[in-house]
Write an enzyme that holds these catalytic residues in place. Structure first.
Site: not given
Lengths: 430, 430
Positions: A189, A207
């Site tokens: 995940g 970012k």
């Protein structure tokens, strides 16, 4: 002196992050009220799927009409956690125009149009806070904007994507190849079904744009950020890195040029020494290393994603914005006064680790060294290894511009004795 | 929209930190003005030795009368970097009463009387900022007060004294004993001629008191902090630590009790696993690890002392306080609403590493194990080593209260077969 009329918050989006924001607002209501100086209440939650069961959120707060919610006029703070460019941008704009301040976790939008949003916020004399947009729970925007407001930041070097750090850490610690490590990240995940945004560096580039703008008090757009993904990093690269006392990380690097007159921002895999604090950042953790004139070297470390960590950052901003509302002030807003231009990648100066497959015969090293010299790229070390009639040359350079290095590599490729360029990797953090 | 009348700053103290503050205020005047929204000027500098040459500071700004300076009435911000309790406390109080806000780097004063100073600041509706008081340049006060204002901090684990970290790191990396490592620290200027405040943990305890108060929104006084120095740590302790995959650090530890109803604060040497991010903090660097409900694990790393780093923190606060003056607001002030009591050390629950010198004969282990059991201290591992008729037993416990552990050790000492308790060290960071 607690004000009794509550501050009203509209929540746009109620997924992984939004549901955590709503949960903490409910369970920690007393603490938030004490820290703000007034109670704060959820006045509405805009969602796409109104039928989904949302534990702890009264059904009457749920709406699918986000625009009507931000237009209500009685909303103090809009928390935007839907992500993406539209409708987020329009909703934030409308929120400002209808008197609300905004807390956003939207890195894509801030990277693409931070200037526009800041301009509207300033025009309306409202706050725009976005700590959660960069590196999740790690306080970065506030330290850069406020704690270092009296200092001069020269470089920001960050691991700002947890998925890719998980993959690279796995490759480093187990010797796995890229695909194998990606498969494990997906199974656990840590990587999405389509991992492109992470592994190709798009997420980190957004970012980097935000960090560079804040760090250097200028404007860096997403398009200004040079970007290389990490899908080509091999187990052999890690072996080479270890041979140099290094590991490999996908880094977002924002730098002020030596003359101070321009900045650069880039995302690419790079070797960094094992002794560098960023080298020991494991798993899906993020960390950002900041170098400034007076403070020296700082590092900020923590979880860069996830519902609860991102909600922590959103709520920190929410408390600050609510406090500002109560005092009638706004926090430190956009600061892009230096207007420093962003230089292209060719002007970036760094060191390089180059692996060449060459013919195993006398004179090859001299030929190769000549090419480096002709392009003004000074060699730090060369390691030569023979293998079955072929040989490999590993060259580590001194500092050189990306343009000179590219010229060197192009010339090397045209040499008969150079069979191929196995890898080129930048060396950072020294 | 730049205001032209400058904000006036009075500097109290012009030593290592103060001279850096003055230097940066002069050399970075334009940047500071842009970030504040108004120019900021040095209006006076109070010193003890007026005859000393102070480069870059106009002689007419120098005064020995600090009280007159803070009473002038036209001072916007007083920057206090003289340290110690008096005259710092009286000067800060007078400054508030005469309309100034205050930026202080004074950990001793904040730890001893933060409540009193905050009360006066609030009464006068002025700011009291003190980022520089804890861990120098590392942004900690602002992240804890603001970034984590919407979260619940459960533990703060910090290396907050550079001198002792330098000494312990040296012992760890070279096998040196305490005295040898201290001598090197002194020779290199990392330790003062009288190192007591550092090596006995007084400096770290003051920082622990400040951090605990901010982290848990309560009041922790210096007297509430349990303190053990690191002068008894031996090369043998480091060898034991390595055997457990640990190293030894002098830690400031602030914890919320499991039931949330009380807090503890303590400073002592402790073993921490090499995999813990604090383990790799080298030399004189500081780092603070924070655990919270939503954000999870964060770490803040950087230089914890020094003129320029501390000045960076002071100037970040100066910018914030000046901005607040311009907008007529104050920043987030004292937040001690939880009024959580501070529990005594006996109630602290942690793990222990105990080295015993015992007689090398059958039944000793059973005897020792019985003593642990009788005091309710559960053993995790025991390692037994014989040496010439004597033997050593190394016991690592599961979590137990300090009171239970002390009871156990006292009972062990009274056993005939236990020749001595060679060392007791807490194990943290797991």
């Amino acid at each position: 002196m607690m004000r009794t009329r509550p501050l009203k918050v509209a929540l746009l989006g109620c997924g992984v992050v939004g549901s955590e924001v709503a949960r903490i607002m409910t369970t920690h209501a007393d603490d938030l009220a004490a820290r703000i100086g007034a109670p704060v209440e959820l006045a509405g939650v805009a969602v796409r799927r109104p039928d989904k069961v949302r534990e702890g959120i009264p059904a009457e707060l749920i709406t699918t009409d986000a625009t009507a919610l931000v237009k209500r006029g009685d909303i103090d703070v809009v928390v935007e956690v839907i992500g993406g460019i539209e409708p987020a941008r329009s909703l934030i704009t409308t929120a400002f125009e209808h008197g609300a301040s905004v807390v956003s976790a939207n890195k894509a939008l801030l990277a693409q149009d931070g200037a526009g949003l800041h301009a509207i916020a300033e025009e309306q004399n409202k706050d725009l806070y976005y700590e959660a947009a960069v590196a999740g729970a790690i306080p970065l925007v506030r330290p850069l904007r406020e704690s270092l407001a009296g200092d001069k930041v020269n470089r920001v070097l960050g691991i700002v994507n947890g998925t890719t750090n998980f993959i690279l850490d796995k490759m480093d610690s187990t010797g796995a190849g890229y695909q194998e490590a990606l498969d494990e990240a997906t199974a656990l995940g840590y990587a999405e079904a389509d991992p492109t945004a992470d592994v190709e560096g798009f997420d980190a580039a957004a970012k980097a744009a935000i960090l560079a703008g804040i760090a250097f008090h200028t404007r860096v757009r997403l398009d200004d950020v040079y970007r290389e993904g990490m899908t080509e990093v091999t187990a052999a690269d890690f072996a080479s890195a270890r041979g140099m006392g290094c590991t490999i990380k996908l880094l977002a690097i924002c730098e002020r040029a030596a003359d101070g007159e321009s900045v650069t921002a880039r995302v690419h895999p790079a070797m960094i020494p094992l002794t560098h604090p960023l080298a020991s950042v494991r798993g899906a953790y993020n960390a950002v290393f900041v170098e400034s004139d007076a403070a020296g070297q700082l590092m900020f470390y923590g979880p860069g994603a996830g519902g609860a960590p991102t909600a922590s950052a959103v709520l920190g901003d929410l408390v600050a914005v609510c406090r500002n509302r109560l005092s009638g002030a706004t926090g430190p807003g956009d600061s892009a006064y230096t207007r420093l231009p962003v230089s292209p990648m060719g002007e970036v100066v760094t060191r390089y680790h180059i692996s060449l497959d060459v013919a195993d015969k006398p004179g090859v090293l001299a030929q190769v060294a000549t090419v480096f010299a002709e392009h003004g790229v000074s060699i730090d070390t060369v390691r030569q290894q023979g293998k079955d009639g072929e040989a490999s040359l590993v060259v580590v350079t001194h500092h050189a511009s990306d343009a000179s290095l590219n010229g060197t590599v192009e010339a090397l490729r045209s040499l008969d004795t150079v069979r191929g360029v196995a890898s080129i990797m930048r060396v950072e953090g020294e």
